[in-house]
Design a protein around this motif. Structure first.
Motif, PDB file in Angstrom:
ATOM      1  N   SER A 107      -7.806   1.358   4.723  1.00 21.68           N
ATOM      2  CA  SER A 107      -6.712   0.441   5.007  1.00 21.68           C
ATOM      3  C   SER A 107      -7.210  -0.727   5.845  1.00 21.68           C
ATOM      4  O   SER A 107      -7.880  -0.542   6.860  1.00 21.68           O
ATOM      5  N   ASN A 108      -6.912  -1.945   5.416  1.00 20.22           N
ATOM      6  CA  ASN A 108      -7.318  -3.141   6.134  1.00 20.22           C
ATOM      7  C   ASN A 108      -6.238  -4.202   5.943  1.00 20.22           C
ATOM      8  O   ASN A 108      -6.152  -4.829   4.885  1.00 20.22           O
ATOM      9  N   ALA A 109      -5.399  -4.340   6.952  1.00 19.64           N
ATOM     10  CA  ALA A 109      -4.240  -5.225   6.833  1.00 19.64           C
ATOM     11  C   ALA A 109      -4.652  -6.665   6.558  1.00 19.64           C
ATOM     12  O   ALA A 109      -4.031  -7.351   5.739  1.00 19.64           O
TER      13      ALA A 109
ATOM     14  N   ARG B  93       0.856  -1.190   0.000  1.00 23.62           N
ATOM     15  CA  ARG B  93       0.000   0.000   0.000  1.00 23.62           C
ATOM     16  C   ARG B  93       0.894   1.243   0.000  1.00 23.62           C
ATOM     17  O   ARG B  93       1.435   1.639   1.028  1.00 23.62           O
ATOM     18  N   ASN B  94       1.075   1.835  -1.170  1.00 23.16           N
ATOM     19  CA  ASN B  94       1.870   3.060  -1.316  1.00 23.16           C
ATOM     20  C   ASN B  94       3.257   2.911  -0.686  1.00 23.16           C
ATOM     21  O   ASN B  94       3.629   3.639   0.229  1.00 23.16           O
TER      22      ASN B  94
ATOM     23  N   ARG C  81       0.889   1.452   8.326  1.00 27.04           N
ATOM     24  CA  ARG C  81      -0.299   1.266   7.490  1.00 27.04           C
ATOM     25  C   ARG C  81      -1.476   0.704   8.281  1.00 27.04           C
ATOM     26  O   ARG C  81      -2.614   0.916   7.922  1.00 27.04           O
ATOM     27  N   ALA C  82      -1.187  -0.072   9.322  1.00 25.99           N
ATOM     28  CA  ALA C  82      -2.251  -0.729  10.089  1.00 25.99           C
ATOM     29  C   ALA C  82      -2.459  -0.025  11.421  1.00 25.99           C
ATOM     30  O   ALA C  82      -1.495   0.220  12.148  1.00 25.99           O
TER      31      ALA C  82
ATOM     32  N   ASP D  62      -2.756  -2.705  -2.750  1.00 23.90           N
ATOM     33  CA  ASP D  62      -3.963  -2.393  -1.980  1.00 23.90           C
ATOM     34  C   ASP D  62      -4.294  -0.906  -2.096  1.00 23.90           C
ATOM     35  O   ASP D  62      -3.793  -0.087  -1.322  1.00 23.90           O
ATOM     36  N   SER D  63      -5.128  -0.560  -3.074  1.00 23.77           N
ATOM     37  CA  SER D  63      -5.554   0.838  -3.271  1.00 23.77           C
ATOM     38  C   SER D  63      -4.367   1.784  -3.399  1.00 23.77           C
ATOM     39  O   SER D  63      -4.397   2.912  -2.892  1.00 23.77           O
ATOM     40  N   CYS D  64      -3.309   1.343  -4.068  1.00 19.28           N
ATOM     41  CA  CYS D  64      -2.117   2.177  -4.213  1.00 19.28           C
ATOM     42  C   CYS D  64      -2.408   3.375  -5.123  1.00 19.28           C
ATOM     43  O   CYS D  64      -3.032   3.242  -6.175  1.00 19.28           O
TER      44      CYS D  64
ATOM     45  N   SER E  35      -6.173  -4.960  11.854  1.00 21.86           N
ATOM     46  CA  SER E  35      -4.846  -5.354  12.329  1.00 21.86           C
ATOM     47  C   SER E  35      -5.015  -6.642  13.126  1.00 21.86           C
ATOM     48  O   SER E  35      -6.124  -7.021  13.498  1.00 21.86           O
TER      49      SER E  35
ATOM     50  N   ALA F 240      -5.916  -7.109   2.924  1.00 16.26           N
ATOM     51  CA  ALA F 240      -4.813  -6.995   1.959  1.00 16.26           C
ATOM     52  C   ALA F 240      -3.938  -8.244   1.985  1.00 16.26           C
ATOM     53  O   ALA F 240      -3.541  -8.763   0.929  1.00 16.26           O
TER      54      ALA F 240
END
Length: 341
Positions: free
Chosen positions: A74-76, A13-14, A229-230, A42-44, A195, A79
């Motif tokens: 964001s959803n670890a 993710r980014n 990210r999480a 993931d939605s990058c 997470s 993803a």
């Protein structure tokens, strides 16, 4: 035995700034069985995809990239589930196939793939050691992790299992996990949690009766970044330590009670035909002998029985400062083996 088919699965993710380090580490794996690298973007909104293509294009490493079709929060867990789904497709139908997963900001050791394959020789899931590059600011977190390593060693002293080394560790993070593909599929994959999807997967494996090995030879270095990210992940813990927040953990006696109960559960499962054994174990954990028998009938082995039937410590978790917990753990560590067990 021929080399297993392996997929290394990475949610992204980014991460264009840190991806090159991971990609170089994958290309530099030494004496590793052949593996396929799988990336889920993931939605990058950055150039992570281009970084992967520019680095791996034309390399010896087979690789795949999939993208989310819509921007999502964001959803670890979701993803990682999607990244592992790519891997499952790549290894479909291959007997003995393995799935490995790490994070985009991490750097596997040169022998990571080989060590993971070796660790999975006798277990369904291997959780590797996670290290950081040695930032001086991380000292408080290092102390916390050293405490949990000691607590885990106490667990295996009280409740030993043949597949787990005495020198194991406490980590079960998604930055360093390996699993048999059929076992992962049987568990239904990672839960789509914001997470903690990694810990939930390990818990589910134990309840299913799968063997989990904490493999110290399987090493991944992860970053010490403070913006993660999480939510509630390592970056959050590091920021709290930077702010000087007092570290509070559960008193170790509650964990030690569970470890003793796990050991007793394994013994009871082996003698579950005995009504006296069921009743005696039931009294220890606050259940009837009939309840014990009912749970045992649904369990494929002693691991599943121990993980399913043992409750949290009846006294509850007692939050204490880390220093107090360390001193209490030292007392438990000094206890004679027969007393601890």
């Amino acid at each position: 035995m021929p080399n297993p088919v392996i997929a290394v699965c990475v949610p992204v993710r980014n991460e264009q700034a840190v991806l090159p380090r991971l990609l170089r580490a994958l290309l530099a794996q030494e004496a590793a069985p052949p593996f396929h690298a799988c990336f889920f973007l993931d939605s990058c909104t950055d150039d992570s995809g281009a970084v992967i293509e520019n680095t791996l294009g034309g390399s010896h490493l087979p690789w795949s990239v999939a993208r989310s079709t819509a921007v999502r929060p964001s959803n670890a867990g979701a993803a990682r589930r999607d990244a592992l789904a790519i891997g499952l497709e790549r290894v479909a139908g291959a007997p003995g196939a393995l799935l490995l997963t790490t994070d985009a900001d991490s750097m596997p050791a040169p022998d990571w793939v080989r060590a993971a394959a070796a660790a999975l020789g006798a277990v369904e899931i291997a959780a590797g050691l996670i290290v950081r590059p040695g930032d001086a600011r991380d000292a408080p977190q290092d102390r916390i992790e050293a405490y949990y390593d000691r607590l885990y060693r106490l667990r295996r002293r009280i409740d030993p299992v043949v597949w787990e080394p005495d020198e194991g560790h406490h980590f079960t993070g998604g930055a360093n996990l390996a699993m048999r593909a059929d076992g992962y599929a049987a568990l239904g994959g990672c839960a789509p949690l914001p997470s903690g999807e990694d810990a939930a997967l390990i818990d589910a494996a134990g309840r299913a009766g799968m063997r989990v090995r904490r493999a110290r030879a399987m090493v991944v270095e992860t970053s010490s970044r403070r913006i993660g990210r999480a939510p509630g992940g390592l970056a959050h813990d590091l920021r709290r330590a930077d702010d000087g927040d007092e570290t509070v953990v559960a008193h170790p006696e509650g964990a030690a009670w569970q470890y003793r109960a796990h050991a007793a559960a394994r013994r009871a499962f082996a003698r579950r035909a005995s009504a006296a054994t069921r009743s005696g174990f039931g009294r220890m954990i606050g259940l009837s002998g009939d309840h014990v028998l009912g749970v045992a009938r649904d369990c494929p082995n002693a691991e599943a029985f121990a993980m399913r039937i043992v409750p949290a410590c009846p006294a509850g978790e007692r939050p204490v400062p880390l220093g107090v917990a360390e001193q209490a753990l030292a007392v438990l560590e000094r206890a004679p083996m027969e007393e601890a067990a």
